[in-house]
Design an enzyme around this catalytic site. Structure first.
Site, PDB file in Angstrom:
ATOM      1  N   CYS A 210       0.799  -1.362   0.120  1.00  0.00           N
ATOM      2  CA  CYS A 210      -0.052   0.046   0.033  1.00  0.00           C
ATOM      3  C   CYS A 210       0.854   1.199  -0.093  1.00  0.00           C
ATOM      4  O   CYS A 210       0.633   2.176  -0.895  1.00  0.00           O
ATOM      5  CB  CYS A 210      -0.931   0.115   1.168  1.00  0.00           C
ATOM      6  SG  CYS A 210      -1.917  -1.478   1.267  1.00  0.00           S
TER       7      CYS A 210
ATOM      8  N   ARG B 277       5.706  -8.174  -0.787  1.00  0.00           N
ATOM      9  CA  ARG B 277       5.597  -6.894  -1.604  1.00  0.00           C
ATOM     10  C   ARG B 277       6.209  -5.820  -1.261  1.00  0.00           C
ATOM     11  O   ARG B 277       6.108  -5.356  -0.139  1.00  0.00           O
ATOM     12  CB  ARG B 277       4.194  -6.553  -2.240  1.00  0.00           C
ATOM     13  CG  ARG B 277       3.578  -7.762  -3.271  1.00  0.00           C
ATOM     14  CD  ARG B 277       2.102  -7.537  -3.719  1.00  0.00           C
ATOM     15  NE  ARG B 277       1.375  -7.594  -2.463  1.00  0.00           N
ATOM     16  CZ  ARG B 277       0.010  -7.806  -2.133  1.00  0.00           C
ATOM     17  NH1 ARG B 277      -0.437  -7.231  -3.335  1.00  0.00           N
ATOM     18  NH2 ARG B 277      -0.708  -7.989  -1.277  1.00  0.00           N
TER      19      ARG B 277
HETATM   20  C1  UGA Z   1      -1.390   0.104   5.509  1.00  0.00           C
HETATM   21  C2  UGA Z   1      -2.080   1.238   6.591  1.00  0.00           C
HETATM   22  O1  UGA Z   1      -1.559   1.195   7.768  1.00  0.00           O
HETATM   23  C3  UGA Z   1      -3.721   0.628   6.498  1.00  0.00           C
HETATM   24  O2  UGA Z   1      -4.331   1.526   7.424  1.00  0.00           O
HETATM   25  C4  UGA Z   1      -4.261   0.728   5.175  1.00  0.00           C
HETATM   26  O3  UGA Z   1      -5.704   0.324   5.117  1.00  0.00           O
HETATM   27  C5  UGA Z   1      -3.379  -0.205   4.324  1.00  0.00           C
HETATM   28  O4  UGA Z   1      -2.082   0.394   4.297  1.00  0.00           O
HETATM   29  C6  UGA Z   1      -3.970  -0.166   2.980  1.00  0.00           C
HETATM   30  O5  UGA Z   1      -4.090   0.938   2.249  1.00  0.00           O
HETATM   31  O6  UGA Z   1      -4.350  -0.948   2.602  1.00  0.00           O
HETATM   32  P1  UGA Z   1      -0.170  -2.127   5.624  1.00  0.00           P
HETATM   33  O7  UGA Z   1       0.419  -1.876   4.604  1.00  0.00           O
HETATM   34  O8  UGA Z   1      -0.872  -3.381   6.062  1.00  0.00           O
HETATM   35  O9  UGA Z   1      -1.196  -1.003   6.268  1.00  0.00           O
HETATM   36  O10 UGA Z   1       1.012  -1.930   6.910  1.00  0.00           O
HETATM   37  P2  UGA Z   1       1.311  -0.892   7.945  1.00  0.00           P
HETATM   38  O11 UGA Z   1       1.332  -1.745   9.195  1.00  0.00           O
HETATM   39  O12 UGA Z   1       0.894   0.262   8.014  1.00  0.00           O
HETATM   40  O13 UGA Z   1       3.060  -1.026   7.578  1.00  0.00           O
HETATM   41  C7  UGA Z   1       3.610  -0.268   6.657  1.00  0.00           C
HETATM   42  C8  UGA Z   1       4.920  -0.364   6.589  1.00  0.00           C
HETATM   43  O14 UGA Z   1       5.625   0.572   7.770  1.00  0.00           O
HETATM   44  C9  UGA Z   1       5.776  -1.601   7.006  1.00  0.00           C
HETATM   45  O15 UGA Z   1       6.772  -1.813   6.183  1.00  0.00           O
HETATM   46  C10 UGA Z   1       5.913  -1.675   8.517  1.00  0.00           C
HETATM   47  O16 UGA Z   1       7.068  -2.255   8.952  1.00  0.00           O
HETATM   48  C11 UGA Z   1       6.553  -0.082   8.457  1.00  0.00           C
HETATM   49  N1  UGA Z   1       6.384   0.483   9.729  1.00  0.00           N
HETATM   50  C12 UGA Z   1       4.941   0.817  10.385  1.00  0.00           C
HETATM   51  C13 UGA Z   1       7.417   1.098  10.460  1.00  0.00           C
HETATM   52  O17 UGA Z   1       8.732   0.930   9.965  1.00  0.00           O
HETATM   53  N2  UGA Z   1       7.110   1.507  11.988  1.00  0.00           N
HETATM   54  C14 UGA Z   1       6.167   1.757  12.172  1.00  0.00           C
HETATM   55  O18 UGA Z   1       6.260   2.184  13.417  1.00  0.00           O
HETATM   56  C15 UGA Z   1       5.020   1.432  11.583  1.00  0.00           C
END
Ligand code: UGA
Length: 423
Positions: free
Chosen positions: A255, A324
């Site tokens: 995403c 991905r």
């Molecule tokens: C993200 C959004 O959080 C959701 O709200 C949204 O619905 C979704 O995209 C989407 O558009 O479908 P997601 O991609 O599943 O969700 O994962 P996240 O938990 O947001 O993490 C995204 C990235 O950020 C990961 O690589 C994670 O490791 C990184 N991250 C997240 C960090 O490095 N630090 C953090 O504190 C949080």
């Protein structure tokens, strides 16, 4: 109880369908992938997602949830049709809407009277209008973006912080809202353009927040402060909040990369470029490269010429098998280009064998004989690593902990050198 058809059984579609079935609705999930539909009919879930299998199992056995490849007949009787279709990026970053248009072309003229088409996929601003135009006002079109995260998709769907409904026809919007009436959260009604904008801007804001944290880690490193302590200090300000403040190797997934690129494209085309988002994408790219370089430098400093690097984690974050746009996988590939002996372990990541030179089945196997250990995904299993056990398996004593999982003091007391930006 309403008759609902979900078109597309990816993360969002399958979660939406099985959760709506669990709320008592009669749901058909339809997909053109016959193998996938056959698997789902036998309750075999193609993705690793906590709680999903149980919901699908319950849905099937209660008769509330069925799966089909027959798009037209699945839609003909439905009152609500959720479009949960893939919108992958084109080469220029814009969203590829081919699948959406193809489905709409096939469905034209097939809807039951009074039914509502609901767009859940992340689609460019103006898409609801385009969909309504293609369907020639045959049905009401509502934009209802989904905010669930992979790895906690079921939980997030059933415990939303808000439901967003973008509609021109308020009575259609209210009918969609009624599907969620058992949820205890605000339901926001707005126009379709604003609903579509919220989805992109929310993801861009979150990506920017993580990049800010990652850049702060570099700043803390250079001035000698501790990024974890600093983020804790920030987190008590309710305007900042405590979530999404974890430094890491960079953000990825299906995403954030796709949506930030699409947003910058839309912004540029609109005449108002979003330079902050453009810079966030660039900063994330630099951070992934810096993270890889930290591991490379540590390995090149090893006394052994036949250095072995062990990598823990391949998925883009914990609790998902999705790789991905995974920073972990990107970093692994950079390291593999520099060193011959790189061994990787991940408990669930789905990745083609040719991408990973040497994948092993356990954490111990990965650690065995390693000079440098790099932690790239925050799986709970890695948190539990014991320094004495690690010492008994590894040849070297360097750990690059890019997810800040380990108790640094415990490991340092055992003679390890634990490296991370700003810690
Ligand atoms: C993200 C959004 O959080 C959701 O709200 C949204 O619905 C979704 O995209 C989407 O558009 O479908 P997601 O991609 O599943 O969700 O994962 P996240 O938990 O947001 O993490 C995204 C990235 O950020 C990961 O690589 C994670 O490791 C990184 N991250 C997240 C960090 O490095 N630090 C953090 O504190 C949080």
């Amino acid at each position: 109880m309403n008759r609902i058809t979900i078109v597309g059984t990816g993360y969002v579609g399958l979660t939406t369908g099985s959760c709506l079935a669990s709320l008592g609705h009669q749901v058909i999930c339809v997909d053109n992938d016959e193998v996938k539909i056959r698997m789902l009919q036998s309750c075999l879930i193609p993705i690793f997602e906590e709680g999903l299998e149980l919901l699908v199992e319950r849905g099937i056995s209660s008769g509330k949830l069925t799966f089909s490849t027959d798009l037209i007949s699945s839609v003909e009787q439905a009152e609500f049709i959720f479009l949960c279709l893939p919108t992958p990026p084109n080469n220029d970053g814009t969203a590829d809407l081919t699948v959406l248009y193809d489905v709409l072309d096939r469905l034209k003229g097939k809807f039951a009277s009074g039914s509502i088409v609901i767009n859940k996929s992340t689609v460019p601003v103006h898409s609801a209008g385009v969909v309504a135009q293609i369907l020639a006002q045959e049905v009401a079109v509502v934009s209802n973006p989904e905010f669930l995260r992979e790895g906690s998709a079921v939980h997030d769907f059933l415990n939303p912080d808000r439901i967003l409904i973008g509609c021109d026809d308020l009575s259609a919007g209210r009918r969609v809202a009624d599907l969620y009436s058992s949820f205890n959260c605000p339901i926001l009604f707005t126009d379709p353009l604003s609903a579509e904008s919220v989805k992109y801007l929310a993801n861009a804001f979150l990506a920017m927040k993580i990049s800010f944290v990652n850049q702060s880690a570099l700043f803390c490193h250079s001035v000698g402060s501790n990024v974890l302590e600093v983020m804790r200090g920030l987190s008590f300000d309710p305007r900042i909040g405590s979530m999404f403040l974890n430094p890491g190797p960079g953000w990825g997934g299906s995403c954030f990369p796709k949506d930030t690129r699409a947003l910058t494209g839309m912004a540029l085309a609109s005449g108002e470029p979003m330079s902050l988002v453009t810079e966030t994408i660039a900063a994330n790219e630099r951070h992934i490269q810096r993270s890889a370089q930290l591991i490379i430098d540590a390995a090149q400093n090893s006394e052994n010429s036949d250095v072995r690097v062990a990598v823990l984690g391949l998925s883009f974050k914990a609790d998902t098998d999705d790789t991905r746009e995974s920073p972990a996988l990107r970093i692994l590939q950079i390291i593999q280009d520099v060193f011959n002996d790189v061994v990787a372990y991940d408990p669930h990541a789905k990745v083609q064998n040719r991408v990973v030179n040497h994948r092993v089945n356990t954490m111990d196997e990965a650690l065995h004989g390693a000079d440098v250990l790099a932690i790239l995904t925050e799986w709970d299993e890695f948190r539990g690593l014991d320094p004495v056990h690690a010492q008994s398996l590894m040849r070297g004593n360097v750990i690059v902990d890019l997810r800040y999982l380990l108790n640094k003091e415990l490991f340092c007391n055992k003679g390890f050198s634990v490296l991370a930006f700003g810690n």
